[in-house]
Motif scaffolding. Structure first.
Motif, PDB file in Angstrom:
ATOM      1  N   HIS A 242       0.849  -1.186   0.000  1.00  0.00           N
ATOM      2  CA  HIS A 242       0.000   0.000   0.000  1.00  0.00           C
ATOM      3  C   HIS A 242       0.886   1.237   0.000  1.00  0.00           C
ATOM      4  O   HIS A 242       1.842   1.316   0.778  1.00  0.00           O
ATOM      5  CB  HIS A 242      -0.905  -0.009   1.230  1.00  0.00           C
ATOM      6  CG  HIS A 242      -1.974   1.055   1.211  1.00  0.00           C
ATOM      7  ND1 HIS A 242      -2.709   1.344   0.090  1.00  0.00           N
ATOM      8  CD2 HIS A 242      -2.418   1.899   2.176  1.00  0.00           C
ATOM      9  CE1 HIS A 242      -3.575   2.312   0.365  1.00  0.00           C
ATOM     10  NE2 HIS A 242      -3.402   2.674   1.626  1.00  0.00           N
ATOM     11  N   THR A 243       0.565   2.204  -0.874  1.00  0.00           N
ATOM     12  CA  THR A 243       1.428   3.378  -1.028  1.00  0.00           C
ATOM     13  C   THR A 243       0.619   4.668  -1.066  1.00  0.00           C
ATOM     14  O   THR A 243       0.885   5.560  -1.852  1.00  0.00           O
ATOM     15  CB  THR A 243       2.286   3.267  -2.305  1.00  0.00           C
ATOM     16  OG1 THR A 243       1.430   3.052  -3.431  1.00  0.00           O
ATOM     17  CG2 THR A 243       3.284   2.134  -2.203  1.00  0.00           C
ATOM     18  N   TYR A 244      -0.396   4.748  -0.203  1.00  0.00           N
ATOM     19  CA  TYR A 244      -1.206   5.967  -0.111  1.00  0.00           C
ATOM     20  C   TYR A 244      -1.439   6.247   1.359  1.00  0.00           C
ATOM     21  O   TYR A 244      -1.634   5.318   2.148  1.00  0.00           O
ATOM     22  CB  TYR A 244      -2.534   5.764  -0.855  1.00  0.00           C
ATOM     23  CG  TYR A 244      -3.331   7.024  -1.077  1.00  0.00           C
ATOM     24  CD1 TYR A 244      -2.735   8.192  -1.549  1.00  0.00           C
ATOM     25  CD2 TYR A 244      -4.706   7.048  -0.837  1.00  0.00           C
ATOM     26  CE1 TYR A 244      -3.481   9.332  -1.774  1.00  0.00           C
ATOM     27  CE2 TYR A 244      -5.464   8.199  -1.069  1.00  0.00           C
ATOM     28  CZ  TYR A 244      -4.829   9.341  -1.535  1.00  0.00           C
ATOM     29  OH  TYR A 244      -5.569  10.474  -1.758  1.00  0.00           O
ATOM     30  N   TYR A 245      -1.425   7.531   1.721  1.00  0.00           N
ATOM     31  CA  TYR A 245      -1.492   7.859   3.143  1.00  0.00           C
ATOM     32  C   TYR A 245      -2.821   7.448   3.772  1.00  0.00           C
ATOM     33  O   TYR A 245      -2.882   7.130   4.962  1.00  0.00           O
ATOM     34  CB  TYR A 245      -1.225   9.344   3.366  1.00  0.00           C
ATOM     35  CG  TYR A 245      -2.387  10.262   3.037  1.00  0.00           C
ATOM     36  CD1 TYR A 245      -3.232  10.723   4.042  1.00  0.00           C
ATOM     37  CD2 TYR A 245      -2.660  10.655   1.726  1.00  0.00           C
ATOM     38  CE1 TYR A 245      -4.305  11.555   3.755  1.00  0.00           C
ATOM     39  CE2 TYR A 245      -3.720  11.478   1.426  1.00  0.00           C
ATOM     40  CZ  TYR A 245      -4.543  11.932   2.439  1.00  0.00           C
ATOM     41  OH  TYR A 245      -5.600  12.742   2.139  1.00  0.00           O
ATOM     42  N   VAL A 246      -3.903   7.450   2.984  1.00  0.00           N
ATOM     43  CA  VAL A 246      -5.187   6.977   3.502  1.00  0.00           C
ATOM     44  C   VAL A 246      -5.164   5.451   3.520  1.00  0.00           C
ATOM     45  O   VAL A 246      -4.978   4.811   2.493  1.00  0.00           O
ATOM     46  CB  VAL A 246      -6.361   7.473   2.635  1.00  0.00           C
ATOM     47  CG1 VAL A 246      -7.686   6.969   3.214  1.00  0.00           C
ATOM     48  CG2 VAL A 246      -6.371   8.992   2.547  1.00  0.00           C
ATOM     49  N   GLY A 247      -5.306   4.874   4.679  1.00  0.00           N
ATOM     50  CA  GLY A 247      -5.252   3.429   4.799  1.00  0.00           C
ATOM     51  C   GLY A 247      -3.917   2.917   5.313  1.00  0.00           C
ATOM     52  O   GLY A 247      -3.777   1.737   5.591  1.00  0.00           O
ATOM     53  N   GLY A 248      -2.945   3.816   5.435  1.00  0.00           N
ATOM     54  CA  GLY A 248      -1.658   3.426   6.014  1.00  0.00           C
ATOM     55  C   GLY A 248      -0.624   3.030   4.987  1.00  0.00           C
ATOM     56  O   GLY A 248      -0.539   1.864   4.594  1.00  0.00           O
ATOM     57  N   ASP A 249       0.152   3.995   4.528  1.00  0.00           N
ATOM     58  CA  ASP A 249       1.223   3.760   3.558  1.00  0.00           C
ATOM     59  C   ASP A 249       2.280   2.847   4.179  1.00  0.00           C
ATOM     60  O   ASP A 249       2.928   3.215   5.159  1.00  0.00           O
ATOM     61  CB  ASP A 249       1.828   5.114   3.164  1.00  0.00           C
ATOM     62  CG  ASP A 249       2.798   5.033   1.996  1.00  0.00           C
ATOM     63  OD1 ASP A 249       3.432   3.972   1.820  1.00  0.00           O
ATOM     64  OD2 ASP A 249       2.949   6.039   1.285  1.00  0.00           O
ATOM     65  N   ASP A 250       2.446   1.652   3.617  1.00  0.00           N
ATOM     66  CA  ASP A 250       3.433   0.703   4.153  1.00  0.00           C
ATOM     67  C   ASP A 250       4.840   1.272   4.180  1.00  0.00           C
ATOM     68  O   ASP A 250       5.665   0.878   5.010  1.00  0.00           O
ATOM     69  CB  ASP A 250       3.444  -0.581   3.310  1.00  0.00           C
ATOM     70  CG  ASP A 250       2.242  -1.468   3.554  1.00  0.00           C
ATOM     71  OD1 ASP A 250       1.498  -1.214   4.520  1.00  0.00           O
ATOM     72  OD2 ASP A 250       2.045  -2.415   2.773  1.00  0.00           O
TER      73      ASP A 250
END
Length: 375
Positions: A242-250
């Motif tokens: 995951h690479t988006y700040y919404v949802g928690g960027d890994d």
């Protein structure tokens, strides 16, 4: 040409969500000659990037039957209504039903679709954890407005039936499985590199699974990375799902782990990979460590020499459920850790992991049969 409208958690999509979409496109291509996808997104700007990155692979997995993919904003009711009115089908495309505020808008989409006579379905979703009664009621309304309901595993189906009393739903397997099987056929044309040890972790402080043990997990993850770095040098590769700040960027969490380990030999994949390139990284790896559910799904199918870090219930969670679906849980006796139980031990990558193509075909047939009925 059929117009297929797909909603879900797109706009915050992980590689797993993207693999689900590809798996669904593959399924549609088996029952429809020509179709276009209309993807409902909570953040179309982000989804535009991922659709562009995955476009070529989506065309390939559809056998050329997908004639286009467009986006609309599912946070705006008027956009939902306008898009649904022009669609032949509306599907909830994978991922879990959870305590997520956007569920309200997606339930509205399904209820509106029924009023418009648009055929609807839930394809490959999980169920839970859902703790708030208002979300349970929203999901019941959405499922009630569906012509076809297929959960991604028998556990999800059982949990939903127990909650709702509605036993007309079916179960199969996560659609991402069909994406991984297809990708493996492509990748197997070349000899895998087998150099990197690939890791995927998630930050549990961002969700409701077991955040009280977050510090314990973090120390354990650092010990695993350091061990592999000592043994494999610069071939340790931290790959985000995951690479988006919404949802928690890994990447944020992986960077913190990299920093904690204090080694310049550890490579963090900071530039986002496409769906196919992520699968290629797993396929080419010497072996893999996976924690996010879909990293485990992809690593198990694409590589098979993997170690599973399970943060869900080890008796009825989605991870153990997936292993049982493929009948491979016996291969992971020394390659599986239940993080919630803290049974950390000496781990070795699984060996001789194989799954039956007949079993995959059986799960695929559930989708094909139900989609064919809608036609």
């Amino acid at each position: 040409m059929k117009r297929i409208n797909i909603v879900g958690w797109y706009g915050t999509e992980t590689i797993g969500d993207r693999a689900i979409l590809a798996g669904l496109v593959n399924l549609f291509s088996l029952v429809i000659d020509e179709f276009e996808i209309v993807l409902g997104s909570l953040c179309p700007t982000f989804s535009l990037r991922t659709v562009l990155e995955d476009g070529e692979f989506l065309q390939q997995i559809s056998g050329g039957k997908m004639k286009g993919i467009s986006l609309y904003d599912t946070t705006i009711k008027s956009e939902i209504k306008k898009s649904v009115q022009k669609s032949d089908f509306l599907f909830f495309g994978g991922g879990p039903f959870m305590d997520i505020p956007a569920t309200k808008m997606l339930t509205f989409a399904f209820e509106y679709a029924k009023k418009c006579g648009v055929r609807t379905g839930v394809l490959g979703c999980g169920y839970g954890p859902i703790r708030e009664s208002k979300y349970k009621e929203m999901v019941k309304s959405l499922v009630s407005a569906s012509d076809v309901v297929i959960f991604r595993d028998a556990i999800s189906k059982q949990e939903y039936v127990k909650e709702s009393g509605d036993d007309r739903c079916l179960s199969s397997i996560d659609p991402a499985v069909f994406c991984a099987v297809f990708a493996k056929e492509i990748l197997s044309a070349n000899q895998p590199e087998r150099a990197d040890v690939v890791f995927n972790f998630r930050d549990v402080t961002l969700d409701s699974y077991d955040s009280v043990k977050a510090a314990e997990y973090r120390n354990y993850f650092c010990s695993l990375i350091s061990k592999e770095s000592d043994e494999n040098g610069e071939n340790v590769h931290l790959v985000p799902m995951h690479t988006y700040y919404v949802g928690g960027d890994d990447r944020k969490y992986l960077y913190e782990l990299q920093k904690d380990c204090g080694s310049d030999k550890i490579r963090l994949q900071s530039v986002p990979l496409s769906l196919f390139d992520t699968m290629k990284a797993y396929y080419n790896a010497k072996y893999c460590y996976g924690m996010r559910f879909h990293s485990i799904v992809l690593q198990t199918i694409l590589n098979g020499r993997n170690i599973i870090l399970d943060y869900t219930d080890p008796t009825k969670g989605k991870t153990i459920g997936f292993l049982k679906q493929l009948e491979v849980e016996g291969c992971y006796q020394s390659s599986y850790v239940s993080l919630t139980q803290g049974n950390y031990g000496n781990l070795a990558p699984a060996e001789n992991v194989s799954f039956s193509q007949e079993k995959i075909d059986m799960y695929r047939k559930v989708y094909i049969n139900e989609l064919s009925k809608l036609l």
